[in-house]
Design an enzyme around this catalytic site. Structure first.
Site, short mmCIF file in Angstrom:
data_model
loop_
_atom_site.label_atom_id
_atom_site.label_comp_id
_atom_site.label_asym_id
_atom_site.label_seq_id
_atom_site.Cartn_x
_atom_site.Cartn_y
_atom_site.Cartn_z
CB CYS A 13 -0.93 0.01 1.21
SG CYS A 13 -0.05 0.22 2.77
CB CYS A 16 4.51 -0.23 1.54
SG CYS A 16 3.48 -1.47 2.33
CG ASP A 436 11.02 29.37 -32.96
OD1 ASP A 436 11.20 30.59 -33.02
OD2 ASP A 436 11.69 28.54 -33.59
CG ASP A 639 15.10 24.72 -32.31
OD1 ASP A 639 15.33 25.02 -31.13
OD2 ASP A 639 15.69 25.25 -33.27
CG ASP A 643 13.39 28.18 -29.76
OD1 ASP A 643 13.72 29.35 -30.00
OD2 ASP A 643 12.89 27.43 -30.61
#
Length: 743
Positions: A13, A16, A436, A639, A643
């Site tokens: 669970c 844990c 862009d 790209d 950028d």
């Protein structure tokens, strides 16, 4: 600092998860540790000079969990497997998962089979057989079978409780163990005390059986959610046909080296990334890009491992192998995304860490309250058992990681690589997307768009003359004209003289019909400066420039004869991408270093209202910041190289990747192919995945909040509570699997 991942066995669970993370973070030298409940996997960043893998494994074992002997792998090993090598750990992980599912199924079937007669006897009050030691054979049978189910088949919960109590961190095992043992031992006491109508043997047995059944379904469905990497690993070719001294030799893919010459026949997978040296073919790249239409490839084009050669024989020079291939990078990104936690998951983990102690307190008060009210221990124990059983926080632990696994897996198959769960949350709030222009909305390379004749020379001849003089130039626009002429089957005139005037144009002479002709080609200012009258071209020039195209005038024998216009054309899906963004209320913005006239022309064509033109690359991040200062949540699509600052500054960076830059580190999402429509799909997928996470968490919390009072007030039978708890986890996983059906 080293990063490794390893499997953990025995987690049940969300609590844990918290316990294992705490144990790992206590190891000296560990910088960060993250445990994924759905993958049953830990990812640890640690200082090798202060800690070892053994120290990490030992920390897990000391708190009662197991680390399989083959479990540890450093980051990048999945990538190696994807590059073609059959990684032993990958096979081990798969084998371990199948083993866990098989073991869970066997336990569930046996527990249900043995519990069935107990349920029938207990619920219908059946009595049969003679009396032995004061009770009927049916009662002794019910007691024996229940004890076997609770203590033997449910031993994993009792062992877990012992470990949890030893470390003062109760979890799901504690809740189940206390609930089933309370029902069992109270029933044994009631049997000895002669209170046969107060026994609850069937309650403890059926609770154990139903929870084991739920664990089986949970393991099986979680395996479906985590199949993305396994499927990606299976995509790679296992062998390659290498050309050695004129012979074709088939070798295992792991033996292929960069520079090897490979032979790929129709219908075969491309073994590894490479460049076509000879031949052409249609390559099915759908496993990389998500696009079903094969891409036409010719000599000099780059192709990628695991894609399919549909129809041509190729000679390919291998350029990238192993963990450097595109498929390997994809596998690495997907596997990294699946182990990284979204912020919302950390909240769920913190709540799970304190949830179980609170439930234990509620169960104790429930038992005390019912005893004070009724004076009957039997009447008080059953509501308390229901509280313990109904509250197990399994669904909380699965709510986020299963959705992330399915979402990132689907994205990878569609050419969308989501790097982390945080991106899913950020996408939810995006209300502006900055694109862009060059290479993102447009093709990124100039092509001829118009050829205009203004005199006695026809259009085809204008193109022939322009290409013949431009073939001597190294300018990118010249390359576009020459390439277009070749594609049109145009032959070239012989050049006698050639002079390029940078930024203006070309002056030269061509041998046409056995005579030399003076040729001028360039801007209007250049032609006018050469004393050439351009009035016949002015109207066409103005129209083409208003459309954002670069128009070059051609003069033959000092007479204006025509125009060739070149432009960076928009991508086929760009207009649809912008339209879809507007439909969901997101503002599209275009940013470019081009002049305002060119930028506005492209924007008009695409339907973009907000344009940021003449922006230098280093200033793009500032423009993102300006929008953010106005309260906008901004995604930037570029790209991923020029950028990078803008991608980092934005709330959600989406990098357009192709071939060589697939492993872009900037941005939270990488698109394998430079298709702007994929950026929109990435936002849609992220939003949908995050909405599923919220649904999962809501139902997991709501389930516990609504069910606990019902159990405490005696309105919920413990057996029904066990069934509901067991299948709550399964419902969360099934809800996550809905993501796979997103269109």
């Amino acid at each position: 600092m080293k990063n490794i991942s390893f499997n953990i066995k025995g987690m049940h669970c969300a609590s844990c998860v918290v316990r294992n993370e705490k144990a790992l973070k206590k190891v000296p030298g560990v910088e960060d540790a993250s445990v994924n409940f759905a993958l049953k996997q830990a990812t640890v960043s640690y200082d090798e000079t202060r800690a070892t893998e053994h120290d990490l494994h030992n920390a897990i074992r000391q708190i009662g969990y197991e680390v399989p002997a083959h479990a540890a792998k450093s980051h990048g090993e999945h990538a190696s497997a994807a590059g073609g090598m059959q990684h032993a750990d990958g096979g081990g992980d798969e084998h371990m998962h199948h083993g866990e599912v098989g073991e869970a199924r066997k336990k569930a079937v046996w527990a249900l089979s043995i519990s069935a007669p107990v349920a029938v006897i207990g619920m219908f009050g059946l009595e049969f057989g003679g009396e032995f030691f004061g009770h009927t054979l049916s009662m002794w049978l019910m007691a024996a079978l229940s004890t076997a189910v609770i203590l033997y088949f449910g031993w994993q919960f009792h062992r877990g409780m012992i470990n949890e109590m030893r470390h003062a961190s109760p979890g799901m095992d504690t809740l189940i163990s206390l609930g089933t043992l309370a029902a069992l031992f109270y029933s044994i006491w009631a049997l000895q005390a002669g209170r046969v109508h107060d026994v609850y043997f069937e309650t403890g047995a059926i609770i154990t059986a139903l929870i084991l059944l739920g664990k089986y379904f949970e393991a099986k469905s979680t395996g479906q959610a985590s199949e993305a990497i396994k499927k990606l690993l299976q995509l790679g070719a296992k062998t390659a046909r290498v050309s050695l001294e004129g012979r074709e030799v088939e070798v295992p893919i792991e033996n292929v080296q960069a520079g090897d010459m490979l032979i790929v026949k129709p219908g075969e997978k491309i073994p590894t990334d490479g460049i076509i040296i000879k031949g052409s073919a249609a390559i099915d790249e759908s496993m990389l890009t998500g696009e079903s239409v094969p891409a036409d490839k010719k000599e000099g084009d780059e192709i990628f491992g695991a894609t399919l050669n549909t129809n041509g024989s190729l000679q390919v020079r291998a350029t990238k192998v192993g963990e450097n291939t595109i498929l390997a990078q994809i596998v690495k990104m997907v596997s990294d995304a699946q182990v990284k936690k979204a912020p919302i998951q950390r909240l769920a983990d913190r709540i799970s860490g304190i949830f179980v102690p609170i439930v234990l307190g509620i169960a104790a008060f429930t038992a005390l309250g019912w005893y004070l009210r009724t004076g009957d221990a039997g009447m008080s124990i059953i509501p308390a058992v229901a509280v313990l059983v109904i509250a197990c926080p399994c669904a909380l632990g699965l709510a986020t990681p299963t959705a992330i696994m399915v979402g990132t897996g689907l994205g990878a198959r569609r050419g969308i690589l989501i790097k982390n769960g945080e991106a899913l949350e950020k996408a939810k709030h995006i209300d502006a997307v900055i694109f862009d222009k060059t290479g993102t909305l447009t093709q990124g390379k100039p092509v001829v768009t118009d050829v205009v004749a203004a005199g006695s020379i026809d259009i085809k001849e204008i193109l022939r003359i322009a290409a013949s003089i431009e073939k001597n130039s190294e300018h990118p626009l010249a390359g576009a004209i020459v390439g277009h002429a070749k594609s049109e089957g145009v032959t070239f005139y012989e050049t006698e003289k050639f002079l390029a005037i940078p930024g203006k144009g070309i002056r030269g002479s061509l041998r046409i019909e056995n005579g030399l002709r003076d040729i001028h080609m360039g801007t209007a200012q250049f032609l006018k400066g050469e004393g050439i009258e351009t009035a016949a071209l002015d109207a066409a020039w103005e129209r083409l420039q208003s459309e954002g195209k670069t128009a070059m005038g051609l003069a033959v024998e000092r007479r204006a004869s025509g125009i060739v216009a070149v432009a960076d054309t928009v991508k086929p899906d760009a207009m649809e991408a912008i339209s879809k963004l507007k439909l969901v209320g997101i503002t599209p913005v275009m940013i470019t270093g081009d002049n305002h006239k060119t930028a506005q022309a492209v924007a008009r064509q695409l339907g973009i209202d907000t344009v940021l033109a003449e922006v230098l690359p280093q200033d793009k991040a500032k423009e993102v910041q300006k929008l953010q200062s106005k309260g906008k949540r901004v995604a930037f699509v570029g790209d991923g190289i020029n950028d990078a600052p803008a991608l980092a500054q934005s709330d959600l960076g989406i990098a357009m990747g192709t071939g060589s830059d697939i492993a872009i580190e900037t941005g939270s999402i990488v698109l394998v192919k430079g298709n702007p429509l994929k950026a929109v799909e990435a936002i849609r997928l992220s939003r949908f995945t995050f909405s599923v996470i919220k649904q999962n968490l809501f139902w997991a919390f709501f389930y516990n909040i609504a069910a606990l009072p019902l159990a405490a007030f005696g309105l919920l039978n413990p057996m029904i509570a066990a069934g509901a708890m067991a299948f709550s986890s399964v419902s969360v996983v099934l809800n996550s699997l809905r993501i796979r059906r997103m269109r």
